[in-house]
Design a protein around this motif. Structure first.
Motif, PDB file in Angstrom:
ATOM      1  N   LEU A 157       1.133  -1.286  12.756  1.00 29.52           N
ATOM      2  CA  LEU A 157       0.996  -0.168  13.702  1.00 29.52           C
ATOM      3  C   LEU A 157       2.301   0.599  13.831  1.00 29.52           C
ATOM      4  CD1 LEU A 157      -0.993  -1.738  16.699  1.00 29.52           C
ATOM      5  CD2 LEU A 157      -1.805   0.036  15.135  1.00 29.52           C
ATOM      6  N   SER A 159       4.672   0.863  11.696  1.00 29.54           N
ATOM      7  CA  SER A 159       4.891   1.629  10.469  1.00 29.54           C
ATOM      8  C   SER A 159       4.169   2.976  10.543  1.00 29.54           C
ATOM      9  CB  SER A 159       4.393   0.804   9.277  1.00 29.54           C
ATOM     10  OG  SER A 159       4.468   1.551   8.076  1.00 29.54           O
ATOM     11  N   ALA A 160       2.903   2.961  10.915  1.00 32.06           N
ATOM     12  CA  ALA A 160       2.121   4.201  10.933  1.00 32.06           C
ATOM     13  C   ALA A 160       2.557   5.134  12.071  1.00 32.06           C
ATOM     14  CB  ALA A 160       0.634   3.883  11.064  1.00 32.06           C
ATOM     15  N   PHE A 161       2.730   4.578  13.264  1.00 32.06           N
ATOM     16  CA  PHE A 161       3.144   5.425  14.398  1.00 32.06           C
ATOM     17  C   PHE A 161       4.532   6.022  14.146  1.00 32.06           C
ATOM     18  CE2 PHE A 161       0.295   5.496  18.072  1.00 32.06           C
ATOM     19  CZ  PHE A 161      -0.649   4.543  17.744  1.00 32.06           C
ATOM     20  N   TYR A 163       5.901   6.789  11.235  1.00 32.80           N
ATOM     21  CA  TYR A 163       5.768   7.881  10.268  1.00 32.80           C
ATOM     22  C   TYR A 163       5.110   9.108  10.910  1.00 32.80           C
ATOM     23  CZ  TYR A 163       4.218  10.665   6.364  1.00 32.80           C
ATOM     24  OH  TYR A 163       3.996  11.714   5.518  1.00 32.80           O
ATOM     25  N   MET A 164       4.026   8.879  11.624  1.00 30.52           N
ATOM     26  CA  MET A 164       3.241  10.005  12.134  1.00 30.52           C
ATOM     27  C   MET A 164       3.941  10.755  13.269  1.00 30.52           C
ATOM     28  SD  MET A 164       0.426  10.373  10.394  1.00 30.52           S
ATOM     29  CE  MET A 164      -0.687  11.314  11.452  1.00 30.52           C
ATOM     30  N   ASN A 165       4.849  10.066  13.979  1.00 31.96           N
ATOM     31  CA  ASN A 165       5.444  10.665  15.173  1.00 31.96           C
ATOM     32  C   ASN A 165       6.968  10.714  15.127  1.00 31.96           C
ATOM     33  OD1 ASN A 165       2.803  10.777  16.825  1.00 31.96           O
ATOM     34  ND2 ASN A 165       2.900   8.660  16.136  1.00 31.96           N
ATOM     35  N   ASP A 166       7.526  10.503  13.945  1.00 28.82           N
ATOM     36  CA  ASP A 166       8.983  10.576  13.758  1.00 28.82           C
ATOM     37  C   ASP A 166       9.736   9.685  14.738  1.00 28.82           C
ATOM     38  OD1 ASP A 166       8.644  12.557  11.722  1.00 28.82           O
ATOM     39  OD2 ASP A 166       8.272  14.003  13.319  1.00 28.82           O
TER      40      ASP A 166
ATOM     41  N   LEU B 141       4.593  -3.621   2.570  1.00 30.29           N
ATOM     42  CA  LEU B 141       3.474  -2.744   2.863  1.00 30.29           C
ATOM     43  C   LEU B 141       3.787  -1.944   4.132  1.00 30.29           C
ATOM     44  CD1 LEU B 141       0.409  -4.991   1.980  1.00 30.29           C
ATOM     45  CD2 LEU B 141       2.069  -3.827   0.521  1.00 30.29           C
ATOM     46  N   SER B 142       3.762  -0.644   4.031  1.00 24.94           N
ATOM     47  CA  SER B 142       4.205   0.228   5.127  1.00 24.94           C
ATOM     48  C   SER B 142       3.239   1.385   5.302  1.00 24.94           C
ATOM     49  CB  SER B 142       5.605   0.792   4.808  1.00 24.94           C
ATOM     50  OG  SER B 142       6.490  -0.244   4.436  1.00 24.94           O
ATOM     51  N   PRO B 143       2.082   1.114   5.915  1.00 24.63           N
ATOM     52  CA  PRO B 143       1.082   2.171   6.049  1.00 24.63           C
ATOM     53  C   PRO B 143       1.633   3.388   6.783  1.00 24.63           C
ATOM     54  CG  PRO B 143       0.494   0.214   7.349  1.00 24.63           C
ATOM     55  CD  PRO B 143       1.627  -0.169   6.474  1.00 24.63           C
ATOM     56  N   ILE B 144       1.224   4.560   6.351  1.00 22.43           N
ATOM     57  CA  ILE B 144       1.670   5.792   7.025  1.00 22.43           C
ATOM     58  C   ILE B 144       0.525   6.440   7.821  1.00 22.43           C
ATOM     59  CG2 ILE B 144       3.507   6.235   5.347  1.00 22.43           C
ATOM     60  CD1 ILE B 144       1.720   8.464   4.160  1.00 22.43           C
ATOM     61  N   SER B 145      -0.651   5.843   7.779  1.00 21.61           N
ATOM     62  CA  SER B 145      -1.773   6.350   8.589  1.00 21.61           C
ATOM     63  C   SER B 145      -2.221   5.250   9.544  1.00 21.61           C
ATOM     64  CB  SER B 145      -2.944   6.751   7.693  1.00 21.61           C
ATOM     65  OG  SER B 145      -3.452   5.621   6.993  1.00 21.61           O
ATOM     66  N   TYR B 146      -2.815   5.657  10.666  1.00 22.25           N
ATOM     67  CA  TYR B 146      -3.362   4.677  11.606  1.00 22.25           C
ATOM     68  C   TYR B 146      -4.476   3.874  10.937  1.00 22.25           C
ATOM     69  CZ  TYR B 146      -0.873   7.866  14.701  1.00 22.25           C
ATOM     70  OH  TYR B 146       0.097   8.656  15.279  1.00 22.25           O
ATOM     71  N   ALA B 149      -2.857   1.215   8.866  1.00 23.49           N
ATOM     72  CA  ALA B 149      -2.300   0.204   9.770  1.00 23.49           C
ATOM     73  C   ALA B 149      -3.389  -0.730  10.286  1.00 23.49           C
ATOM     74  CB  ALA B 149      -1.590   0.884  10.939  1.00 23.49           C
ATOM     75  N   ALA B 150      -4.531  -0.171  10.664  1.00 25.22           N
ATOM     76  CA  ALA B 150      -5.617  -0.992  11.210  1.00 25.22           C
ATOM     77  C   ALA B 150      -6.223  -1.877  10.118  1.00 25.22           C
ATOM     78  CB  ALA B 150      -6.684  -0.099  11.837  1.00 25.22           C
ATOM     79  N   LYS B 278      -0.740  15.164   7.117  1.00 24.02           N
ATOM     80  CA  LYS B 278       0.167  14.070   7.485  1.00 24.02           C
ATOM     81  C   LYS B 278      -0.609  12.764   7.577  1.00 24.02           C
ATOM     82  CE  LYS B 278       4.241  12.957  10.024  1.00 24.02           C
ATOM     83  NZ  LYS B 278       5.446  13.439  10.675  1.00 24.02           N
ATOM     84  N   GLY B 279      -0.118  11.754   6.891  1.00 23.15           N
ATOM     85  CA  GLY B 279      -0.811  10.469   6.854  1.00 23.15           C
ATOM     86  C   GLY B 279      -1.536  10.268   5.524  1.00 23.15           C
TER      87      GLY B 279
END
Lengths: 319, 319
Positions: A157, A159-161, A163-166, B141-146, B149-150, B278-279
């Motif tokens: 989570l 990681s994604a947050f 990236y998405m929110n700087d 592993l570094s997801p860039i989308s929610y 991540a889920a 984005k994502g």
């Protein structure tokens, strides 16, 4: 700076509150007192830089209200179920107290535009890789406990947050942490057993479960240094194994404890098997080169951390 | 065998129901029809081996009731939010529909002693590693989308539940999946735009976003083969990248679509930048040696899968 410590009345969280206040920062402490205690923060209640919200971070609306009122500049998220044995019985505890609290913290940070996060992760995210020296690039993270799974999900989570929110996020994967205000774990089990019967000690497993133990003040020093030092200019997610020199076996903990209690004829009885309980990783070793390269090093070795904690626990009134 | 397909009315889930029924298995289909449609399973409703539960898998008690009534031998968990752009606006969608559904499925499997699980994971768990050929041992592993991540959090849950409860779990990390019943994605955006104006096409990004596309029947064949073949004797978690030969760029999709629509003077306008939104991970490539070594290979290349889908979509009544 205005800081928020989620899980601020817990074992580690309360030490972090102490350190932040000692460094002249304001602290918004959020805790639901499920594992944290009023006792841990009683000495802070009169400090006008300290504000306590008795709020459950797993309740998104309640947490949102605290963010709305306080708008911290940095959030330290330490709220979690820390008792792996408890959640083995009911994994809901991890879904709620470990994963959902992280989701809610990130949700609120996104909503209120808060950019700096510290997250307490754990060696349990690696799973049982006892023959590998674990570094931050170890692949195939395969948690064997619900606790490790919820923490690894939380890292995902973040990681994604981030990236998405700087965001600018720092993750430390803690080893075992001990010191004053600790509430559970092998040391406590042993003390309770020895206080009942000072001649025998039942030890779960074969006693050769071996892990690094960090003293809580070493851990707090690292958190403060990596989140608040003037030269901290990070972006994205930074992740470190936080470790110490050496590891300590369960039998060695028993030896040190008996010595400090003045018991010199205790018979050990091993229940046998490699792990203490299902979901426990019996042995792990960290590579801590990455954090050492940043110039940080723990003051106490693992054995020293254990002995200091034993002395501390034996000197407190509750034992 | 009695099977359960969670998300069984969705694009992929409904094809899986078809295939399971064609193989003489009973199917308990669970869907909340948030993305799945009655249309996708209308042809199955009179099959007496098919049972539909209009149930939200994010509602633990409701899902528990279905498990209690049906007690399947294997669970295929395909329920998720599959629309990354939608959850970028509201990450709650992933927390609820992707992570929580997985938690609830595992909770119920644990409660009712069900041992076999198939889980639909995704390339999005890797994050943006465009210069790496992704294999199952790729670290960090570094997801860039929610969404990613889920799904990674879900994989972590499966790791722990599998260990703690002696499950046998199969995880496929899907690439882009296309074919009949697909409901969204670049192909649909393009068709809608070209039906409005057949002379111009706006393409998000620089058109060089390049991904492998698998045709849905290839995917379903792999799932059936790896979960139900007589020689399947797996324990623990097995994880594979599921892939095809080749990848297809967004501009190439536009080219094939214009050709199939008989439009030969379409002007492309690129919005610019590397990613569509984005994502979105603009490019990825899979190493698929691991699954090929098991003797499985997709029938269609990525380009063939895209062209077949274009032809299929253009021939259906809704366009």
């Amino acid at each position: 700076m205005k800081t928020m410590v989620v899980g601020g009345a817990g074992f580690i969280g309360s030490h972090l509150c102490d350190a932040l206040l000692a460094n002249e920062h304001k602290v918004v402490c959020v805790d639901n007192f499920s594992l944290g205690t009023k006792e841990n923060i009683r000495h802070l209640q009169k400090n006008d830089k300290f504000t306590l919200y008795e709020t459950d971070a797993a309740d998104k609306n309640a947490l949102d209200e605290v963010f709305d009122k306080t708008k911290p500049e940095i959030v330290y998220h330490l709220a979690a179920n820390s008792d792996i044995q408890a959640s083995a019985v009911n994994p809901d505890v991890e879904y709620r107290n470990t994963y959902t609290t992280t989701y809610n913290v990130l949700y609120c940070m996104r909503k209120y535009g808060i950019k700096k996060l510290f997250f307490a992760s754990t060696s349990a995210v690696y799973g049982d890789k006892r023959d590998v020296i674990l570094d931050e690039n170890t692949p195939n993270l395969s948690p064997i406990s619900y606790y490790g799974a919820a923490k690894l999900g939380s890292e995902a989570l973040i990681s994604a947050f981030t990236y998405m929110n700087d965001l600018c996020s720092l993750i430390f994967r803690f080893p075992n942490v001990i010191g004053p205000r600790l509430t559970h774990g092998v040391l406590f089990d042993f003390i309770r057993k020895l206080q009942k019967d000072g001649s025998h000690l039942e030890i779960l497993g074969d006693g050769r479960q071996t892990k690094p133990y960090i003293y809580v003040t070493d851990l707090i020093n690292a958190i403060i240094r990596f989140t608040l030092a003037d030269d901290v200019k990070r972006t994205g997610v930074s992740l470190y194994n936080l470790g110490v020199d050496g590891e300590t076996s369960v039998t060695h903990i028993a030896d040190m404890l008996c010595e400090e209690m003045g018991l010199n004829a205790v018979q050990y009885h091993y229940t046998g098997g490699e792990g203490g309980w299902k979901g426990d990783v019996p042995r792990f070793r960290y590579c801590i080169d990455k954090i050492h390269k940043e110039g940080w090093k723990a003051e106490y070795t693992s054995d020293e951390a254990v002995r200091k904690t034993i002395q501390n626990v034996l000197n407190t009134s509750s034992f």
